[in-house]
Design an enzyme around this catalytic site. Structure first.
Site, PDB file in Angstrom:
ATOM      1  N   ASN A  30       0.837  -1.197   0.000  1.00 25.48           N
ATOM      2  CA  ASN A  30       0.000   0.000   0.000  1.00 25.48           C
ATOM      3  C   ASN A  30       0.867   1.240   0.000  1.00 25.48           C
ATOM      4  O   ASN A  30       2.063   1.173   0.306  1.00 25.48           O
ATOM      5  CB  ASN A  30      -0.976  -0.008   1.192  1.00 25.48           C
ATOM      6  N   GLU A  75      -4.165  -1.435   6.077  1.00 28.19           N
ATOM      7  CA  GLU A  75      -3.050  -0.880   6.847  1.00 28.19           C
ATOM      8  C   GLU A  75      -3.198   0.630   7.089  1.00 28.19           C
ATOM      9  O   GLU A  75      -2.230   1.299   7.460  1.00 28.19           O
ATOM     10  CB  GLU A  75      -1.720  -1.154   6.131  1.00 28.19           C
TER      11      GLU A  75
END
Length: 189
Positions: A30, A75
């Protein structure tokens, strides 16, 4: 609400670069950018194949983690923790580099002085023991390491997260430098 198209495009570009360079799996890793004026964080989405990600897929969350647009990466807590602990952080990138993970599994430690790029790009490298991904506990541990000035944080059995006060591409460069160093150390051992 004013959405920054440039931020959307940069996140897509970095995610595609990471996938093409084997730093993440098809739905892994990410990246994010923060707009501190609007207190919005632009973050890669969950579940979207990294090689197909588009501006329309990128999620936007507020500083409390509330989704404004899209479905953010699992996340997101880790990204916010870095932004909250490092006031000048502009971008965060998280990857699962195979050579770094192999080096750690072999019980080897990275020697930042082994490669000029790593010694110049990495202020501090911190290792965090295995903590479940996406949890508040992991976010807190990463935030504390970032607060100490570590711009590269190894997550045991998980990968690495970096941040930059320059750009998202600089955050990616840090990860690439660590991965290059990991390969060189593995081959040299």
């Amino acid at each position: 609400m004013n959405i920054n198209e440039f931020y959307l495009a940069q996140i897509c570009d970095v995610m595609k670069l990471m996938y093409n360079r084997n730093l993440v799996q098809v739905r892994g890793g990410n990246a994010s950018l923060i707009d501190r004026n609007s207190k919005l964080v632009y973050i890669s989405p969950t579940g979207v194949p990294r090689h197909k990600i588009s501006n329309n897929d990128v999620a936007v969350i507020d500083f409390d983690g509330k989704a404004i647009i899209g479905l953010p990466s699992s996340e997101w807590r880790m990204h916010l923790s870095i932004y909250k602990n490092v006031e000048d952080a502009k971008a965060v990138v998280h990857a699962h580099p195979r050579y770094l993970l192999a080096l750690i599994k072999k019980g080897m430690k990275l020697d930042l002085n082994y490669l000029t790029e790593t010694s110049l790009k990495i202020k501090c490298l911190q290792e965090i023991p295995l903590i479940a991904p996406g949890t508040e506990e992991l976010a807190n541990a990463v935030g504390e390491a970032a607060k100490m000035g570590c711009n590269a944080i190894i997550l045991d059995n998980h990968g690495i997260v970096s941040y930059s006060n320059e750009s998202i591409y600089h955050a990616l460069e840090i990860i690439e430098a660590v991965e290059d160093l990991s390969l060189i150390q593995l081959q040299g051992s």
